[in-house]
Design a protein around this motif. Sequence first.
Motif, PDB file in Angstrom:
ATOM      1  N   ASP A  21      -0.093  -4.289   7.769  1.00  0.00           N
ATOM      2  CA  ASP A  21       0.160  -2.863   7.970  1.00  0.00           C
ATOM      3  C   ASP A  21       0.648  -2.615   9.398  1.00  0.00           C
ATOM      4  O   ASP A  21       0.090  -3.164  10.350  1.00  0.00           O
ATOM      5  N   HIS A  78      -5.802   0.458   0.148  1.00  0.00           N
ATOM      6  CA  HIS A  78      -5.749   1.584   1.083  1.00  0.00           C
ATOM      7  C   HIS A  78      -6.334   2.894   0.551  1.00  0.00           C
ATOM      8  O   HIS A  78      -7.031   3.607   1.276  1.00  0.00           O
ATOM      9  N   ASP A 122      -0.688  -0.757   2.248  1.00  0.00           N
ATOM     10  CA  ASP A 122      -0.442   0.638   1.875  1.00  0.00           C
ATOM     11  C   ASP A 122       0.547   0.692   0.708  1.00  0.00           C
ATOM     12  O   ASP A 122       1.600   0.060   0.751  1.00  0.00           O
TER      13      ASP A 122
END
Length: 470
Positions: free
Chosen positions: A285, A342, A324
């Motif tokens: 991320d 997430h 994500d």
Amino acid sequence: MSLRPAWNGETIVDASPLGTLTFRTHDAPLRLRISLENIDQERAKALIEDPKLADRLPGLIEGDLLVGVRALVIRSLLCAGAGALIAVLMVFRRPRVALLGLLAASVALAGTGVLAALTFRPNSLVEPRYSGLVAAAPSLVGSAESIVTRFESYRSQLTKLVTNVSKLYETVSTLPLYDADPKSIRVLHVSDIHINPIAWNVIRSLKDQFAVDLIVDTGDISDHGTKPENKFVDEVGRLGVPYVYVRGNHDSMATQKAVDKQKNAIVLDDRSEKVAGLTIYGLGDPRFTPDKSVDVNSDPASLGQFARSHLGQVGKPDLIAVHDPDVGRGFTGAAPMILSGHTHNRKTTMLPSGTRMLIQGSTGGAGLRALEHAQPTPVQASVLYFDRDTKRLRAWDDITLGGLGEQSVYIQRHVEPDPQRMISPEPTNAPSPTGSITGPGSPTAGSPLWHQGQSSPMLQRSPTEGDRES
């Protein structure tokens, strides 16, 4: 530190604006007040991050207190003596009388000090009287002790429950739609552990019962990405199967390095690797949000653009792992399967390109933050079955466990309706996904195999087309 005459001997620790703690430490008519005026953040950080220094902390505090008290006693004796001498001299204006006053004050002070030393009660330090905001501290400590006791009991029972239900599921799961071939590649998908030790019990049990070939962790194994949390990832090295990991927005680079040190860990950050027969591409991320400098709700378009900027490094993987889902959507068409996390809410979506994206729930039940909600966050993981020849997903089992304090296990099987479908890249102006398939995000939404309180086990199967896009 300060010393004052008082009717009752006591020691007061003043931590304004939080409140005060009062200890009945002695019987002499003296009040010792210790005021906490500020905290040196750099030294405090050093104490937290240096385990050797943290072990020496009690000794350091004791030494500092002794030095401070000695300096305070000497200063108080000098000030009291000088005050008595000056006061008597001003009243009687005779040096001899002033010296007698000094002698009397010295005897009184010495007697008070001896009385304080003889009546000092170390045990009083564990029986403070609270006032101000810290008055809630005793109840909080009591609750914490109760939580620890119940947590360990729950953790032990949950491990046994997962093992038993998994065995039952494997025994009675003779689905005509898909028989889990022992030769298939079995992948355990976990995410968002958030340093909850329950997750390791669940992962270890599922690994053994479903005979998985590898584990894919799509991030947020940590909560704040700090150095003390790195010890938590040592369990990765004890699992005995490849552990593929991509960094989440709660994981720092230090967290990533700590995972990478584990003997069976495979950290993927903008690179691919072949694991147990599958070519997997992973990307960490781009955000680190615990320090509050980055908004956790970043613009999905910018995250998608971040993903598209790395498409050149992807190649042709069988599986893509990101944290994500917004980053995952940027890789649509690059692989048949994308794994993410997430959101702490399990969901699977078929993208227009033909890529399936599985968003995993929280395998750590959202960590301790789950206690902030009225209902505990369920513990979720999935076992995915890939064909060893085609490397395509054939089916997957969604496992949902009751959150903290609950004892229930739900297992639901889904069958991929078209494993060999064509995967084609989407145009840049492609519409958003037309629909989604939602797994058992809550116990009532799933197909329960067994639930505490039921008289007999049940197995409910998904219909043949129940998994297809509308």
